[in-house]
Design an enzyme around this catalytic site. Structure first.
Site, PDB file in Angstrom:
ATOM      1  N   GLU A 215       0.833  -1.223   0.000  1.00 25.83           N
ATOM      2  CA  GLU A 215       0.000   0.000   0.000  1.00 25.83           C
ATOM      3  C   GLU A 215       0.861   1.264   0.000  1.00 25.83           C
ATOM      4  O   GLU A 215       0.354   2.379  -0.050  1.00 25.83           O
ATOM      5  CB  GLU A 215      -0.942  -0.002   1.204  1.00 25.83           C
ATOM      6  CG  GLU A 215      -2.218  -0.798   0.986  1.00 25.83           C
ATOM      7  CD  GLU A 215      -1.994  -2.268   0.706  1.00 25.83           C
ATOM      8  OE1 GLU A 215      -1.331  -2.923   1.527  1.00 25.83           O
ATOM      9  OE2 GLU A 215      -2.445  -2.762  -0.350  1.00 25.83           O
ATOM     10  N   ASN A 300      -1.018  -7.955  -3.525  1.00 25.89           N
ATOM     11  CA  ASN A 300      -1.535  -7.164  -4.653  1.00 25.89           C
ATOM     12  C   ASN A 300      -0.448  -6.295  -5.290  1.00 25.89           C
ATOM     13  O   ASN A 300       0.498  -5.888  -4.630  1.00 25.89           O
ATOM     14  CB  ASN A 300      -2.656  -6.257  -4.155  1.00 25.89           C
ATOM     15  CG  ASN A 300      -2.217  -5.404  -2.977  1.00 25.89           C
ATOM     16  OD1 ASN A 300      -2.054  -5.903  -1.873  1.00 25.89           O
ATOM     17  ND2 ASN A 300      -1.975  -4.121  -3.222  1.00 25.89           N
ATOM     18  N   ASP A 342      -7.373  -4.976  -4.977  1.00 25.94           N
ATOM     19  CA  ASP A 342      -6.541  -5.253  -3.787  1.00 25.94           C
ATOM     20  C   ASP A 342      -6.832  -6.662  -3.259  1.00 25.94           C
ATOM     21  O   ASP A 342      -6.933  -6.879  -2.050  1.00 25.94           O
ATOM     22  CB  ASP A 342      -6.756  -4.197  -2.675  1.00 25.94           C
ATOM     23  CG  ASP A 342      -5.990  -4.532  -1.400  1.00 25.94           C
ATOM     24  OD1 ASP A 342      -4.867  -5.054  -1.509  1.00 25.94           O
ATOM     25  OD2 ASP A 342      -6.509  -4.296  -0.296  1.00 25.94           O
TER      26      ASP A 342
HETATM   27  O1  LIG Z   1       0.100  -5.701   0.782  1.00 28.46           O
HETATM   28  C1  LIG Z   1       0.637  -5.565   1.878  1.00 28.46           C
HETATM   29  O2  LIG Z   1       1.837  -5.347   2.042  1.00 28.46           O
HETATM   30  C2  LIG Z   1      -0.257  -5.750   3.050  1.00 28.46           C
HETATM   31  C3  LIG Z   1       0.238  -5.866   4.336  1.00 28.46           C
HETATM   32  C4  LIG Z   1      -0.641  -6.088   5.403  1.00 28.46           C
HETATM   33  C5  LIG Z   1      -0.002  -6.266   6.745  1.00 28.46           C
HETATM   34  O3  LIG Z   1       1.228  -6.493   6.748  1.00 28.46           O
HETATM   35  O4  LIG Z   1      -0.613  -6.201   7.788  1.00 28.46           O
HETATM   36  C6  LIG Z   1      -2.035  -6.200   5.122  1.00 28.46           C
HETATM   37  C7  LIG Z   1      -2.431  -6.093   3.769  1.00 28.46           C
HETATM   38  N1  LIG Z   1      -1.569  -5.866   2.781  1.00 28.46           N
HETATM   39  C8  LIG Z   1      -3.793  -6.277   3.360  1.00 28.46           C
HETATM   40  O5  LIG Z   1      -4.091  -6.230   2.162  1.00 28.46           O
HETATM   41  C9  LIG Z   1      -4.776  -6.559   4.317  1.00 28.46           C
HETATM   42  O6  LIG Z   1      -5.943  -6.786   3.973  1.00 28.46           O
HETATM   43  C10 LIG Z   1      -4.400  -6.584   5.681  1.00 28.46           C
HETATM   44  C11 LIG Z   1      -5.177  -6.765   6.814  1.00 28.46           C
HETATM   45  C12 LIG Z   1      -4.310  -6.677   7.863  1.00 28.46           C
HETATM   46  C13 LIG Z   1      -4.606  -6.796   9.290  1.00 28.46           C
HETATM   47  O7  LIG Z   1      -3.653  -6.984  10.052  1.00 28.46           O
HETATM   48  O8  LIG Z   1      -5.780  -6.693   9.671  1.00 28.46           O
HETATM   49  N2  LIG Z   1      -3.049  -6.474   7.406  1.00 28.46           N
HETATM   50  C14 LIG Z   1      -3.073  -6.410   6.071  1.00 28.46           C
END
Ligand SMILES: O=C(O)c1cc(C(=O)O)c2c(n1)C(=O)C(=O)c1cc(C(=O)O)[nH]c1-2
Length: 617
Positions: A215, A300, A342
């Site tokens: 992100e 993603n 995503d």
């Molecule tokens: O693409 C990324 O690098 C990344 C990292 C993380 C993360 O490390 O917590 C999440 C997501 N994406 C993501 O798409 C996501 O839905 C998500 C939910 C959470 C959470 O801890 O609730 N982390 C992340």
């Protein structure tokens, strides 16, 4: 709880037999400890990937196969109703507690949310006193570089050492007995959006870790560190030239033609876009000792706005099979090539041997964010099945000949238009929250979501260390109004067996046991035990905050079975509570604030470990 029609006769028989405990006794042929267990007509992990339970729980997913299954059966359908709190420990931090409490050598270890402290709890003493704690002290500024809070998915134990990752991209090795630092290795630069939340995975002498940050336009990677000294043995990127991705045409034999060719990690992107293209490795890793291959997802592509990155965006949103010693890729499959939503592809790949059309196939099973539960041949990467497990409008199935997801043309985002009714939404039908597979029932227990969204793209510039998204999303519950579910899936019959509807997304993990019980928690703070065959609720306990943690179960030094869970709302879904966000902006919390305003009234921030047991006799 909704029971699917074909199971109603079984339930009626079970209810009739309940007085004698009839439904709790599995026929001898189904006994998972019986030799020749693969032949039982049900899925089963290979024994080398899921050895007999020794009462410990040393890695978050329990075993290499990622079953999260325990052979402990003291707590079972008959006894679970008497479960009570054995002890609690404050986590010393609020914010989302996603760590699994792992257990090795009579010590329980967990990692808190930021400031990312590792705790060692002495299980030999009453009340679970803290033996030692190790403070990793990440800089405060890192908190602003994380999409979904500075969470941590837990430590892992191997050969007297506990390994964990820190938000500012350090992998740390701690002496399991003394709490002393053995080594630490820095792997990235958080000021450019490179962070870490995943739990390390140890295979042989390699500690395997990956980054977060898609992100923020981070370029995804997975790395193996030498367990002895933390030196980097190899690193493989998810975008860029083959040499960076560890693709060697002599070894890389993908099943589908779209993965064959030179440097597709460059050519499937606009010029240089792969350098800020995501594909991070923040989820689960599993391992097949027979083939000596690990399986890991890639997240993603960045940014979310797909108009800025024409092409298939290799090697994002897929799964790699790699050699743990060298990192060399054997095959790849993309769940969502040229991702529109995503649909970060990092969920668990459960290693199973599956009865399939008259023979046994070596597979991985993967409940995916895009709403399909995939069965892949783990020797080749061929898709054997991709069945929807939730209402889907974003796509129209998976073409089993080409392996390609068929996007719904009516839903493809366009500039200047809000696309409405996209199901599932971006956290998807299932986010990182890990499933469990039961050797006793042959079913997979999946914590998941039922969410849809409206999606408006807008151009975004890349500025290092700042969000790189380019979309205004707005989330809401899907069909039926329940935003979450906890379901049992039959991987042989390829169908939902039962499902429990939850008001909120189910954001924590699951555990299945030989006692015929499955545990999971919900965002209101209820920790529940349900009947593995029917989904009937058997017991529940209200913890102090919403649950997004991963339960584990183990045998204590006193011979009793314990169940442990961290309570503490947060993560993407709960950050409205922990950050006290204003729900009047529907696109805040990357779209969740539109539907999570009420959550602030239902639960409060706070981190606590709960450990349960049956009363001592
Ligand atoms: O693409 C990324 O690098 C990344 C990292 C993380 C993360 O490390 O917590 C999440 C997501 N994406 C993501 O798409 C996501 O839905 C998500 C939910 C959470 C959470 O801890 O609730 N982390 C992340």
């Amino acid at each position: 709880m909704t029971l699917h029609r074909s199971w109603i006769p079984t339930l009626v028989v079970c209810m009739a037999l309940a007085v004698t405990g009839g439904c709790n006794r599995r026929p001898a042929a189904n006994d998972p400890s019986r030799p020749g267990r693969q032949a039982a007509g049900r899925a089963m992990p290979p024994a080398a990937a899921s050895p007999k339970d020794d009462g410990q729980w040393i890695m978050p997913a329990k075993d290499f196969a990622n079953t999260r299954y325990s052979e402990q059966a003291q707590i079972n359908k008959q006894t679970v109703g008497r479960l009570q709190v054995a002890f609690t420990v404050s986590v010393g931090a609020s914010g989302g507690q996603e760590s699994s409490p792992i257990v090795a050598q009579n010590t329980l270890y967990f990692v808190s949310h930021y400031p990312t402290t590792l705790y060692a709890i002495d299980l030999t003493q009453p009340g679970g006193p803290v033996k030692w704690r190790y403070e990793t002290r990440p800089p405060a500024a890192v908190q602003g570089e994380m999409c979904c809070e500075p969470v941590n998915r837990g430590p892992t134990y191997a050969n007297g050492t506990v390994y964990l990752n820190t938000p500012d991209t350090r992998t740390v090795a701690i002496d399991a007995t003394t709490g002393a630092l053995k080594w630490e290795t820095r792997l990235g630069d958080f000021t450019r959006g490179d962070t870490m939340t995943m739990a390390p995975f140890v295979v042989g002498d390699k500690v395997i870790v990956g980054n977060s940050g898609a992100e923020f336009g981070a370029r995804g990677w997975i790395a193996a560190l030498n367990a002895a000294d933390g030196s980097i043995a190899w690193r493989a990127y998810s975008t860029g030239p083959d040499v960076d991705v560890k693709i060697d045409p002599k070894v890389f034999k993908p099943f589908y033609p779209q993965y064959k060719g030179k440097d597709l990690g460059v050519s499937q992107w606009p010029t240089d876009a792969w350098k800020i293209g995501g594909g991070t490795v923040w989820g689960w890793i599993s391992y097949d000792p027979e083939q000596d291959l690990i399986f890991h997802g890639t997240s993603n592509p960045a940014p979310w706005n797909h108009l800025q990155r024409p092409g298939d965006n290799h090697w994002t949103n897929g799964v790699f099979a790699r050699e743990p010693k060298t990192g060399l890729a054997h095959w790849f499959y993309a769940y969502s090539p040229h991702d529109l939503w995503d649909h970060s592809g990092v969920n668990e790949n459960i290693v199973l041997d599956l009865p399939w059309q008259g023979r046994t196939r070596k597979v991985i099973i993967r409940p995916e964010r895009n709403g399909y539960i995939y069965v892949l041949d783990r020797t080749t990467g061929e898709v054997l099945a991709a069945d929807p497990f939730i209402h889907i409008t974003a796509s129209k199935g998976v073409d089993l000949k080409t392996g390609r997801l068929r996007f719904n043309p009516d839903m493809i985002p366009q500039a200047g238009k809000v696309i409405r009714g996209v199901c599932p939404n971006s956290p998807g039908a299932k986010d990182w929250s890990p499933s469990a597979f039961s050797k006793a029932t042959g079913l997979i227990y999946v914590p998941h979501n039922n969410l849809c969204m409206d999606w408006e793209t807008k151009p975004v510039n890349y500025i290092a260390g700042t969000p790189y998204i380019g979309v205004n999303p707005r989330f809401y519950p899907g069909q039926g109004g329940n935003a979450g579910e906890f379901m049992a899936w039959d991987p042989v019959g390829r169908r939902k067996v039962w499902t429990i509807k939850e008001r909120w997304p189910v954001w924590g993990g699951a555990v299945a046991t030989a006692g015929g019980v499955v545990f999971y928690g919900n965002l209101e703070g209820w920790f529940k035990a349900v009947d593995a065959d029917t989904g009937q609720e058997l017991w529940k306990f209200k913890t102090g905050s919403g649950i997004i943690g991963q339960p584990t179960t183990f045998r204590g030094p006193d011979g009793r079975q314990y169940v442990a869970i961290l309570s503490g709302v947060g993560g993407w879904v709960g950050s409205i509570v922990t950050r006290n966000l204003d729900p009047r902006d529907p696109t805040a919390q990357k779209g969740f604030a539109n539907m999570t305003g009420e959550l602030k009234k239902i639960t409060q921030p706070g981190g606590m470990l709960y450990v349960f047991a049956l009363p001592a006799t």
